[in-house]
Design an enzyme around this catalytic site. Structure first.
Site, PDB file in Angstrom:
ATOM      1  N   LYS A  37      11.486   0.446   1.643  1.00 15.53           N
ATOM      2  CA  LYS A  37      11.700  -0.411   2.822  1.00 15.53           C
ATOM      3  C   LYS A  37      13.120  -0.983   2.749  1.00 15.53           C
ATOM      4  O   LYS A  37      14.076  -0.216   2.804  1.00 15.53           O
ATOM      5  CB  LYS A  37      10.617  -1.487   2.874  1.00 15.53           C
ATOM      6  CG  LYS A  37       9.199  -0.911   3.064  1.00 15.53           C
ATOM      7  CD  LYS A  37       8.174  -2.004   3.294  1.00 15.53           C
ATOM      8  CE  LYS A  37       6.821  -1.444   3.652  1.00 15.53           C
ATOM      9  NZ  LYS A  37       5.951  -1.177   2.485  1.00 15.53           N
ATOM     10  N   ASP A  58       3.635  -9.855  -3.572  1.00 16.03           N
ATOM     11  CA  ASP A  58       3.847  -8.507  -3.055  1.00 16.03           C
ATOM     12  C   ASP A  58       5.049  -8.596  -2.122  1.00 16.03           C
ATOM     13  O   ASP A  58       4.925  -9.013  -0.974  1.00 16.03           O
ATOM     14  CB  ASP A  58       2.597  -8.026  -2.311  1.00 16.03           C
ATOM     15  CG  ASP A  58       2.833  -6.686  -1.612  1.00 16.03           C
ATOM     16  OD1 ASP A  58       3.966  -6.165  -1.677  1.00 16.03           O
ATOM     17  OD2 ASP A  58       1.874  -6.169  -1.009  1.00 16.03           O
ATOM     18  N   TYR A  84       5.001  17.670 -14.880  1.00  9.98           N
ATOM     19  CA  TYR A  84       3.956  16.682 -15.193  1.00  9.98           C
ATOM     20  C   TYR A  84       4.447  15.778 -16.308  1.00  9.98           C
ATOM     21  O   TYR A  84       5.044  16.251 -17.279  1.00  9.98           O
ATOM     22  CB  TYR A  84       2.680  17.387 -15.651  1.00  9.98           C
ATOM     23  CG  TYR A  84       1.662  17.518 -14.541  1.00  9.98           C
ATOM     24  CD1 TYR A  84       1.210  16.387 -13.867  1.00  9.98           C
ATOM     25  CD2 TYR A  84       1.150  18.757 -14.179  1.00  9.98           C
ATOM     26  CE1 TYR A  84       0.283  16.498 -12.846  1.00  9.98           C
ATOM     27  CE2 TYR A  84       0.218  18.866 -13.161  1.00  9.98           C
ATOM     28  CZ  TYR A  84      -0.217  17.733 -12.499  1.00  9.98           C
ATOM     29  OH  TYR A  84      -1.125  17.836 -11.485  1.00  9.98           O
ATOM     30  N   THR A 137       7.376  -2.044  -2.737  1.00 11.25           N
ATOM     31  CA  THR A 137       7.616  -0.638  -2.428  1.00 11.25           C
ATOM     32  C   THR A 137       9.121  -0.405  -2.576  1.00 11.25           C
ATOM     33  O   THR A 137       9.920  -1.335  -2.621  1.00 11.25           O
ATOM     34  CB  THR A 137       7.160  -0.269  -1.001  1.00 11.25           C
ATOM     35  OG1 THR A 137       7.734  -1.202  -0.092  1.00 11.25           O
ATOM     36  CG2 THR A 137       5.656  -0.279  -0.891  1.00 11.25           C
ATOM     37  N   ARG A 139       9.942   6.952  -0.970  1.00 10.76           N
ATOM     38  CA  ARG A 139       8.633   6.313  -0.807  1.00 10.76           C
ATOM     39  C   ARG A 139       7.991   6.169  -2.175  1.00 10.76           C
ATOM     40  O   ARG A 139       7.735   7.158  -2.859  1.00 10.76           O
ATOM     41  CB  ARG A 139       7.736   7.162   0.095  1.00 10.76           C
ATOM     42  CG  ARG A 139       8.358   7.537   1.412  1.00 10.76           C
ATOM     43  CD  ARG A 139       7.330   8.034   2.383  1.00 10.76           C
ATOM     44  NE  ARG A 139       6.608   6.917   2.947  1.00 10.76           N
ATOM     45  CZ  ARG A 139       7.071   6.139   3.932  1.00 10.76           C
ATOM     46  NH1 ARG A 139       8.244   6.370   4.475  1.00 10.76           N
ATOM     47  NH2 ARG A 139       6.361   5.137   4.392  1.00 10.76           N
ATOM     48  N   GLU A 173       2.432  12.737 -17.554  1.00 12.07           N
ATOM     49  CA  GLU A 173       1.464  11.659 -17.814  1.00 12.07           C
ATOM     50  C   GLU A 173       1.852  10.888 -19.067  1.00 12.07           C
ATOM     51  O   GLU A 173       2.240  11.483 -20.082  1.00 12.07           O
ATOM     52  CB  GLU A 173       0.056  12.223 -18.028  1.00 12.07           C
ATOM     53  CG  GLU A 173      -0.662  12.540 -16.748  1.00 12.07           C
ATOM     54  CD  GLU A 173      -0.556  14.005 -16.407  1.00 12.07           C
ATOM     55  OE1 GLU A 173       0.458  14.619 -16.786  1.00 12.07           O
ATOM     56  OE2 GLU A 173      -1.484  14.516 -15.769  1.00 12.07           O
TER      57      GLU A 173
END
Ligand code: DSN
Length: 419
Positions: free
Chosen positions: A232, A202, A55, A229, A238, A57
């Site tokens: 691609k 985008d 984790y 992203t 991903r 954060e």
């Protein structure tokens, strides 16, 4: 890695069989969905690493949990490399994927009910660009422009300007999920400046082509922010990232965490860092150039063989074939037929499609994955011919079986990285 696979095979044979099946599918056939790619073996290693246990954060140097010595290293690497590759002043590499990435970008600047000017879904906009079925479409007021069919799908900027002057958006958004033309950032920026809106691009689909200097970079045109992203054309895991001007850094970071997300997926952040190292190299520039050349060649061949492309050609890595006009079958049937011969594409709505989304009028085809496998113009000619011929032989079982064997023999010559 081999040991990990052996354990999986032993302890969950059903799951392992599906993994082997998917590897075989990816190797046997040709992947022409424009948003897919074959990632690097190093990315697979990072994704399958112990960073998934952690984790983290917060941001490097400002975390809410202990034990961040190495997570800080990888996130700093990813941020620095992202800024260098995209010539941006700030990068947030934590978005879990494309949709949360865009949601975080909107929520950094907008209040519910605020207006965004974006592209209509059927003309190539994404669900998160205000499609009524998406939560974004419910929360914000999207006003949506369209492409001009009389100008090979280019955007009519006089019309966009008129809409902007009327709607007074807070964000002017360009960048699309199914649009084969280039984006004119200068025109969007001029319009946004005139109405006092922020500019957002985008570039999820073309992020890799921008990184490889094969397409224009919105950050060079003074855009406020750019989202992309990472899986691609960029060939990474991903995920998503937001690049922005320094003046927006605090708002963007706060919007991603704690605004929208909790713990970032640090195994993905590690894999993004590696992807960006690759993207900075000369080999990637060559790759990006080849993706575009291959797309032009494939589009040319489809048209030579009687295919009707929605924009009459392509400026990027993708094309949309109107299968109803070309061969009299809808996109659902076309996708399935091509699946049967191991050519993977996806059904696609076309501008103002009279057909519903699950049975639309076309298919979307793109070259990033095939180019990763080393296919070039000769191979695109071959595939373009095979696609059109297959679509014209929908009821001929013997033909389809023969074509499947041909495609799979052809694909055997092009190794898949990581498999
Ligand atoms: N699903 C992606 C694409 O295929 O373009 C967009 O989210």
């Amino acid at each position: 890695m081999d040991e990990h696979r052996e354990l999986l095979a032993k302890n969950d044979p059903d799951l392992f069989a599906a993994l082997i099946g998917e590897e075989s599918r990816q190797r046997r056939g040709v992947e022409l969905i424009p948003s897919e790619n074959y990632t690097y073996p190093e990315v697979l290693a990072a994704l399958g690493s112990v960073f998934t246990n952690k984790y983290a954060e917060g941001y490097p140097g400002r975390r809410y949990y202990g034990g961040q010595e190495y997570t800080d290293v990888i996130e700093n690497l990813a941020r620095k490399r992202a800024c260098e590759v995209f010539r941006a002043e700030h990068a947030n590499v934590q978005p879990l994927s494309g949709s949360p990435m865009n949601q975080a970008a909107y929520l950094a600047f907008l209040e519910p009910g605020d207006t965004v000017l974006a592209m209509d879904l059927s003309h190539g906009g994404h669900l998160t660009h205000g499609a009524p079925v998406s939560h974004m479409g419910r929360i914000f007021n999207f006003v949506r422009y369209k492409t001009n069919p009389d100008d090979e799908g280019r955007i009519d900027f006089a019309e966009v300007r008129k809409m902007a002057l009327e709607a007074k958006p807070k964000i002017v958004l360009c960048g699309y999920t199914s649009y084969p033309r280039d984006y004119d950032y200068d025109e969007f920026k001029k319009i946004a400046d005139e109405v006092g809106a922020l500019t957002m691009a985008d570039v999820s689909h073309i992020g890799g082509l921008i990184a490889g200097d094969a397409m224009r970079n919105p950050m060079d045109y003074g855009f406020d922010m750019m989202t992309t992203t990472t899986h691609k054309s960029l060939r990474g895991p991903r995920g998503g990232m937001i690049l922005c001007k320094k003046e927006h850094a605090a708002k963007i970071d706060k919007s991603v965490f704690p605004g929208l997300q909790g713990g970032p997926h640090m195994n993905t952040v590690a894999a993004v860092a590696y992807t960006l190292k690759e993207a900075a190299g000369d080999g990637f520039k060559e790759y990006a150039k080849n993706v575009l050349t291959n797309a032009k060649t494939l589009a040319g061949k489809l048209m030579d063989e009687g295919g009707k492309l929605v924009t009459g050609g392509t400026d990027n890595h993708m094309m949309v074939l109107n299968t109803v006009e070309s061969v009299g079958i809808d996109g659902k049937v076309a996708e399935k037929l091509l699946d049967e011969v191991s050519i993977t594409t996806n059904k696609q709505i076309i501008p103002d499609d009279p057909n519903p989304p699950l049975r639309p009028s076309g298919i979307r085809i793109g070259t990033p994955a095939a180019t990763t496998r080393g296919m070039g113009e000769k191979e695109m000619e071959q595939l373009g011919g095979w696609i059109m011929e297959t679509l014209r032989n929908k009821d001929d079982e013997a033909f389809l079986a023969k074509r499947k064997a041909e495609v799979e023999e052809f694909c055997g010559k092009y190794p898949v990285p990581g498999i």
